[in-house]
Design a protein around this motif. Structure first.
Motif, PDB file in Angstrom:
ATOM      1  N   SER A 433      91.148 100.520  33.388  1.00  0.00           N
ATOM      2  CA  SER A 433      92.448 100.987  33.883  1.00  0.00           C
ATOM      3  C   SER A 433      93.585 100.697  32.916  1.00  0.00           C
ATOM      4  CB  SER A 433      92.775 100.301  35.215  1.00  0.00           C
ATOM      5  OG  SER A 433      92.990  98.920  35.009  1.00  0.00           O
ATOM      6  N   ALA A 434      93.254 100.185  31.708  1.00  0.00           N
ATOM      7  CA  ALA A 434      94.286  99.744  30.771  1.00  0.00           C
ATOM      8  C   ALA A 434      95.125 100.913  30.283  1.00  0.00           C
ATOM      9  CB  ALA A 434      93.636  99.044  29.582  1.00  0.00           C
ATOM     10  N   PRO A 435      96.393 100.676  29.946  1.00  0.00           N
ATOM     11  CA  PRO A 435      97.198 101.729  29.332  1.00  0.00           C
ATOM     12  C   PRO A 435      96.473 102.309  28.123  1.00  0.00           C
ATOM     13  CG  PRO A 435      98.563  99.859  29.894  1.00  0.00           C
ATOM     14  CD  PRO A 435      97.145  99.437  30.145  1.00  0.00           C
ATOM     15  N   GLY A 436      96.492 103.636  28.042  1.00  0.00           N
ATOM     16  CA  GLY A 436      95.699 104.308  27.026  1.00  0.00           C
ATOM     17  C   GLY A 436      94.345 104.716  27.575  1.00  0.00           C
ATOM     18  N   GLY A 437      94.000 104.152  28.748  1.00  0.00           N
ATOM     19  CA  GLY A 437      92.786 104.558  29.441  1.00  0.00           C
ATOM     20  C   GLY A 437      93.138 105.576  30.501  1.00  0.00           C
ATOM     21  N   ALA A 438      93.382 105.107  31.715  1.00  0.00           N
ATOM     22  CA  ALA A 438      93.616 106.056  32.797  1.00  0.00           C
ATOM     23  C   ALA A 438      94.917 105.836  33.541  1.00  0.00           C
ATOM     24  CB  ALA A 438      92.464 105.973  33.794  1.00  0.00           C
ATOM     25  N   SER A 439      95.424 104.617  33.583  1.00  0.00           N
ATOM     26  CA  SER A 439      96.538 104.339  34.473  1.00  0.00           C
ATOM     27  C   SER A 439      97.556 103.418  33.817  1.00  0.00           C
ATOM     28  CB  SER A 439      96.016 103.669  35.752  1.00  0.00           C
ATOM     29  OG  SER A 439      97.080 103.345  36.606  1.00  0.00           O
ATOM     30  N   PRO A 440      98.824 103.859  33.700  1.00  0.00           N
ATOM     31  CA  PRO A 440      99.851 102.931  33.233  1.00  0.00           C
ATOM     32  C   PRO A 440      99.950 101.727  34.161  1.00  0.00           C
ATOM     33  CG  PRO A 440     100.667 105.190  33.295  1.00  0.00           C
ATOM     34  CD  PRO A 440      99.341 105.197  33.991  1.00  0.00           C
ATOM     35  N   ALA A 441     100.342 100.607  33.623  1.00  0.00           N
ATOM     36  CA  ALA A 441     100.393  99.376  34.407  1.00  0.00           C
ATOM     37  C   ALA A 441     101.298  99.506  35.629  1.00  0.00           C
ATOM     38  CB  ALA A 441     100.850  98.220  33.517  1.00  0.00           C
ATOM     39  N   GLU A 452      75.633 102.809  44.646  1.00  0.00           N
ATOM     40  CA  GLU A 452      74.376 103.276  44.064  1.00  0.00           C
ATOM     41  C   GLU A 452      73.464 103.693  45.216  1.00  0.00           C
ATOM     42  OE1 GLU A 452      71.142 101.967  40.669  1.00  0.00           O
ATOM     43  OE2 GLU A 452      72.065 100.388  41.903  1.00  0.00           O
ATOM     44  N   GLU A 453      73.490 104.982  45.507  1.00  0.00           N
ATOM     45  CA  GLU A 453      72.733 105.510  46.643  1.00  0.00           C
ATOM     46  C   GLU A 453      71.230 105.525  46.361  1.00  0.00           C
ATOM     47  OE1 GLU A 453      76.196 108.504  48.315  1.00  0.00           O
ATOM     48  OE2 GLU A 453      74.779 109.254  46.814  1.00  0.00           O
ATOM     49  N   LEU A 454      70.860 105.950  45.145  1.00  0.00           N
ATOM     50  CA  LEU A 454      69.487 106.010  44.678  1.00  0.00           C
ATOM     51  C   LEU A 454      69.490 105.670  43.191  1.00  0.00           C
ATOM     52  CD1 LEU A 454      68.480 109.442  46.283  1.00  0.00           C
ATOM     53  CD2 LEU A 454      67.742 107.185  47.107  1.00  0.00           C
ATOM     54  N   PRO A 455      68.376 105.277  42.619  1.00  0.00           N
ATOM     55  CA  PRO A 455      68.371 105.076  41.166  1.00  0.00           C
ATOM     56  C   PRO A 455      68.802 106.350  40.439  1.00  0.00           C
ATOM     57  CG  PRO A 455      66.404 104.137  42.152  1.00  0.00           C
ATOM     58  CD  PRO A 455      67.086 104.900  43.248  1.00  0.00           C
ATOM     59  N   GLY A 456      69.859 106.226  39.637  1.00  0.00           N
ATOM     60  CA  GLY A 456      70.369 107.378  38.918  1.00  0.00           C
ATOM     61  C   GLY A 456      71.312 108.264  39.711  1.00  0.00           C
ATOM     62  N   GLN A 457      71.669 107.865  40.926  1.00  0.00           N
ATOM     63  CA  GLN A 457      72.616 108.639  41.748  1.00  0.00           C
ATOM     64  C   GLN A 457      73.664 107.696  42.320  1.00  0.00           C
ATOM     65  OE1 GLN A 457      71.184 111.578  44.680  1.00  0.00           O
ATOM     66  NE2 GLN A 457      72.488 110.559  46.191  1.00  0.00           N
ATOM     67  N   VAL A 458      74.931 107.936  42.003  1.00  0.00           N
ATOM     68  CA  VAL A 458      76.006 107.067  42.463  1.00  0.00           C
ATOM     69  C   VAL A 458      77.156 107.886  43.025  1.00  0.00           C
ATOM     70  CG1 VAL A 458      75.459 105.227  40.817  1.00  0.00           C
ATOM     71  CG2 VAL A 458      77.147 106.970  40.211  1.00  0.00           C
ATOM     72  N   LEU A 459      77.802 107.321  44.023  1.00  0.00           N
ATOM     73  CA  LEU A 459      79.037 107.882  44.546  1.00  0.00           C
ATOM     74  C   LEU A 459      80.172 107.013  44.042  1.00  0.00           C
ATOM     75  CD1 LEU A 459      80.319 110.011  46.535  1.00  0.00           C
ATOM     76  CD2 LEU A 459      80.303 108.165  48.236  1.00  0.00           C
ATOM     77  N   VAL A 460      81.154 107.617  43.379  1.00  0.00           N
ATOM     78  CA  VAL A 460      82.284 106.888  42.817  1.00  0.00           C
ATOM     79  C   VAL A 460      83.562 107.465  43.408  1.00  0.00           C
ATOM     80  CG1 VAL A 460      83.482 106.182  40.713  1.00  0.00           C
ATOM     81  CG2 VAL A 460      80.999 106.553  40.675  1.00  0.00           C
ATOM     82  N   ALA A 461      84.491 106.591  43.789  1.00  0.00           N
ATOM     83  CA  ALA A 461      85.777 107.051  44.310  1.00  0.00           C
ATOM     84  C   ALA A 461      86.843 106.031  43.963  1.00  0.00           C
ATOM     85  CB  ALA A 461      85.703 107.270  45.823  1.00  0.00           C
ATOM     86  N   GLY A 462      88.072 106.481  43.922  1.00  0.00           N
ATOM     87  CA  GLY A 462      89.196 105.598  43.657  1.00  0.00           C
ATOM     88  C   GLY A 462      90.292 106.300  42.897  1.00  0.00           C
ATOM     89  N   ARG A 463      91.242 105.512  42.421  1.00  0.00           N
ATOM     90  CA  ARG A 463      92.406 106.066  41.737  1.00  0.00           C
ATOM     91  C   ARG A 463      92.805 105.186  40.553  1.00  0.00           C
ATOM     92  NH1 ARG A 463      93.037 111.352  42.657  1.00  0.00           N
ATOM     93  NH2 ARG A 463      92.900 111.817  44.906  1.00  0.00           N
ATOM     94  N   GLY A 464      93.086 105.854  39.433  1.00  0.00           N
ATOM     95  CA  GLY A 464      93.752 105.212  38.305  1.00  0.00           C
ATOM     96  C   GLY A 464      92.867 104.628  37.239  1.00  0.00           C
ATOM     97  N   PHE A 465      91.625 105.100  37.079  1.00  0.00           N
ATOM     98  CA  PHE A 465      90.745 104.468  36.102  1.00  0.00           C
ATOM     99  C   PHE A 465      89.911 105.507  35.349  1.00  0.00           C
ATOM    100  CE2 PHE A 465      88.627 104.457  40.216  1.00  0.00           C
ATOM    101  CZ  PHE A 465      87.362 104.973  39.937  1.00  0.00           C
ATOM    102  N   MET A 466      89.373 105.062  34.215  1.00  0.00           N
ATOM    103  CA  MET A 466      88.429 105.834  33.432  1.00  0.00           C
ATOM    104  C   MET A 466      87.053 105.218  33.614  1.00  0.00           C
ATOM    105  SD  MET A 466      88.446 106.701  29.349  1.00  0.00           S
ATOM    106  CE  MET A 466      88.288 104.993  28.846  1.00  0.00           C
ATOM    107  N   ALA A 508      84.590 110.002  32.576  1.00  0.00           N
ATOM    108  CA  ALA A 508      85.286 110.652  33.689  1.00  0.00           C
ATOM    109  C   ALA A 508      86.605 109.942  33.930  1.00  0.00           C
ATOM    110  CB  ALA A 508      84.432 110.603  34.946  1.00  0.00           C
ATOM    111  N   ILE A 509      87.576 110.717  34.372  1.00  0.00           N
ATOM    112  CA  ILE A 509      88.885 110.168  34.714  1.00  0.00           C
ATOM    113  C   ILE A 509      89.112 110.333  36.216  1.00  0.00           C
ATOM    114  CG2 ILE A 509      91.369 110.473  34.479  1.00  0.00           C
ATOM    115  CD1 ILE A 509      90.482 109.366  31.981  1.00  0.00           C
ATOM    116  N   PHE A 510      89.488 109.243  36.866  1.00  0.00           N
ATOM    117  CA  PHE A 510      89.900 109.287  38.262  1.00  0.00           C
ATOM    118  C   PHE A 510      91.407 109.049  38.279  1.00  0.00           C
ATOM    119  CE2 PHE A 510      85.465 108.907  38.541  1.00  0.00           C
ATOM    120  CZ  PHE A 510      85.070 109.293  39.812  1.00  0.00           C
ATOM    121  N   PRO A 511      92.175 110.128  38.244  1.00  0.00           N
ATOM    122  CA  PRO A 511      93.614 109.982  38.020  1.00  0.00           C
ATOM    123  C   PRO A 511      94.331 109.348  39.193  1.00  0.00           C
ATOM    124  CG  PRO A 511      93.097 112.232  38.608  1.00  0.00           C
ATOM    125  CD  PRO A 511      91.781 111.521  38.457  1.00  0.00           C
TER     126      PRO A 511
END
Length: 541
Positions: A433-441, A452-466, A508-511
């Motif tokens: 989440s560092a500046p220059g990554g996805a989210s200003p401080a 991690e739902e299954l090996p090799g399958q993940v659900l990701v959610a949130g805001r402000g990170f790469m 991936a970017i989660f803005p």
């Protein structure tokens, strides 16, 4: 509409199992919204406040049933508001958690009905040093306890008859009980119990819990196995708090048992916390202080939790109302105390939203509930943040129900910890989440989860990170698919992401929610309407 399946047909089974809440055998996550205290006091208020909760994205409403409105005359019970709550919840496909505002609410007795309030000879009050009698029903009065138990039993019996669908998930017994203004009740009824022999169950509980402050008082006095309260524990604030905890636990267990005999749903009590966990000056001021009586003495805080667990076996778990302090430490302690973590009240803010995510995804909570959401205006910027967060947590709830053995990791990032790495089954994730990554401080806190739902399958959610994926053995990893999930129901695939949206498979970017962000070191804008919920599958090449 709530994400969970409509519950208007057959009766459902609601139970706690291994720290989880199960509805018809399926894991259910409470994405709650606690209403303001008076938002279920009329049918019109119920219609409005419940609609506001579902518009925000909650799947469960926490709403009070007030003793004074439920039993306005002794023995005459008015079920209209409870029926209106059930009907409105079913209409909106919401679940309900009933909050019984009986003998105590926030350490006072303002919800007692007039026939209780006006008869001080029959229904005794507590007394405190320097003030005498206060507006607080003493827990040492059998007559008051019997009246509360009869009312609660009537409430639960009506739920059994009027709610075969089990719209009601759980019931909270009283609200933030405990004595304000003194470490213990000084009334004649309380003094009589203070001067009696301490029950052996109490001494056993203290002996088995060396972390309790009263254990130290007991040890100093020679670990006595009999005697009065003063003889066994002394007359410190710690011993007086333990005395009150035993009184409230016994009282509430009597009330709870009367209700449980009529209808079997999970029952819990909530705590107005002391400030022992990471307290700062603001926390002390907001809570009223750090000594018993400044916060409600005898309430179900961790300092006396073993007494509550021993003397109130009908209560399924103790729940913290968390506004300030060390959030993770509070959650860890309460989950350890009851094997269940549920937060019925918490902050209605961006910080609270980050804590909701952490509680659900990392700390094993069965549910969370910010307080007072029904007064939040739709055009308030906070509305958009909370609605967005509810959508992401709805996706988590759907994932847990579908993949009950999944591994879940939640995170909150800030300037002190702007990044972290997570090891999965053969894959490594870097979240930055560092500046220059996805989210200003300025947009901290950054929050999210990985399931991690299954090996090799993940659900990701949130805001402000790469997010960057690599194989743990450093062999090349590709994204086989990336499906954006709708926050409206937590299930529907809104888009198959590829190309610019996954930066050609590199990361991936989660803005942040405020606006789409430009990708680091590239002039590629991201869509401003991204839900911030993506299911990834990977492959090795």
């Amino acid at each position: 509409m709530a994400a969970e399946a409509t519950h208007s047909a057959a009766s459902t089974a609601v139970r706690l199992d291994a720290g989880r809440l199960l509805v018809d055998g399926r894991r259910f996550t409470v994405l709650g919204a606690e209403l303001h205290n008076s938002s279920s006091s009329t049918e019109a208020a119920i219609r409005t406040s419940f609609a506001r909760a579902v518009a925000l994205g909650a799947n469960t409403v926490l709403a009070p049933v007030a003793w004074d409105l439920f039993e306005p005359a002794e023995g005459a019970f008015d079920y209209r508001l409870l029926d209106a709550m059930l009907a409105r919840a079913r209409e909106l496909d919401l679940r309900l958690i009933v909050l019984w505002f009986g003998s105590w609410k926030n350490g006072m007795s303002t919800y007692a009905p007039p026939w209780i309030k006006l008869d001080t000879s029959r229904f005794a009050r507590a007394e405190v040093t320097g003030r005498g009698r206060i507006e607080h029903l003493t827990p040492f009065d059998d007559e008051t306890r019997a009246a509360d138990a009869r009312a609660f039993a009537a409430l639960m019996a009506h739920l059994r008859e009027a709610d075969p669908q089990r719209t009601t998930l759980m019931v909270q017994v009283e609200n933030e009980c405990g004595l304000l203004g003194d470490a213990r009740d000084r009334s004649a009824a309380a003094d009589a119990v203070w001067n009696r022999a301490v029950p052996s169950a109490v001494i056993d509980a203290v002996a088995a819990a060396p972390a309790m402050p009263v254990h130290r008082e007991w040890a100093i006095r020679g670990r006595r196995t009999e005697g009065t309260w003063a003889e066994v524990f002394g007359e410190s604030a710690e011993s007086e708090e333990a005395f009150m905890a035993c009184a409230y636990a016994d009282y509430l267990d009597h009330v709870a048992a009367a209700g449980r005999a009529e209808h079997d749903v999970p029952l819990f009590v909530n705590a107005w916390l002391d400030v022992a966990h990471g307290a700062d000056e603001l926390a002390a001021q907001m809570s009223g202080g750090d000594a018993p009586g400044q916060y409600p003495s005898g309430g179900p805080v961790i300092r006396v939790a073993p007494l509550w667990r021993r003397l109130a076996p009908t209560i399924d778990f103790l729940a913290p109302d968390i506004y300030l302090g060390d959030f993770r430490a509070i959650c860890d302690d309460f989950r350890a105390a009851s094997d269940v973590l549920f937060i019925p009240e918490m902050r209605r803010s961006r910080e609270g939203l980050a804590q909701m995510t952490l509680a659900i995804a990392e700390l094993g909570a069965i549910g969370v509930s910010p307080f007072g959401i029904d007064s939040l205006a739709v055009d308030d910027p906070l509305w958009a943040h909370l609605a967005d967060g509810y959508g992401q947590l709805r996706a988590a709830a759907e994932s847990y129900a579908r993949y009950p053995q999944s591994r879940s990791i939640g995170f909150v990032l800030d300037a002190e910890q702007p990044a972290l790495e997570i090891e999965l089954s053969g894959y490594r994730l870097r979240i930055d989440s560092a500046p220059g990554g996805a989210s200003p401080a300025s947009l901290y806190p950054v929050y999210g989860f990985v399931i991690e739902e299954l090996p090799g399958q993940v659900l990701v959610a949130g805001r402000g990170f790469m997010l960057v994926f690599t194989r743990s053995d450093e062999h090349p990893t590709g994204i086989l698919s990336a499906d954006e999930i709708s926050g409206a129901d937590g299930r529907t695939v809104t888009r198959r992401l590829n190309g610019d949206e996954v930066f050609s498979g590199k990361f991936a970017i989660f803005p942040g929610l405020e606006a789409a962000r430009d990708a680091p070191a590239q002039a590629i804008s991201l869509a401003a309407d991204m839900t911030g919920i993506v299911r990834y599958t990977f492959y090795r090449y």
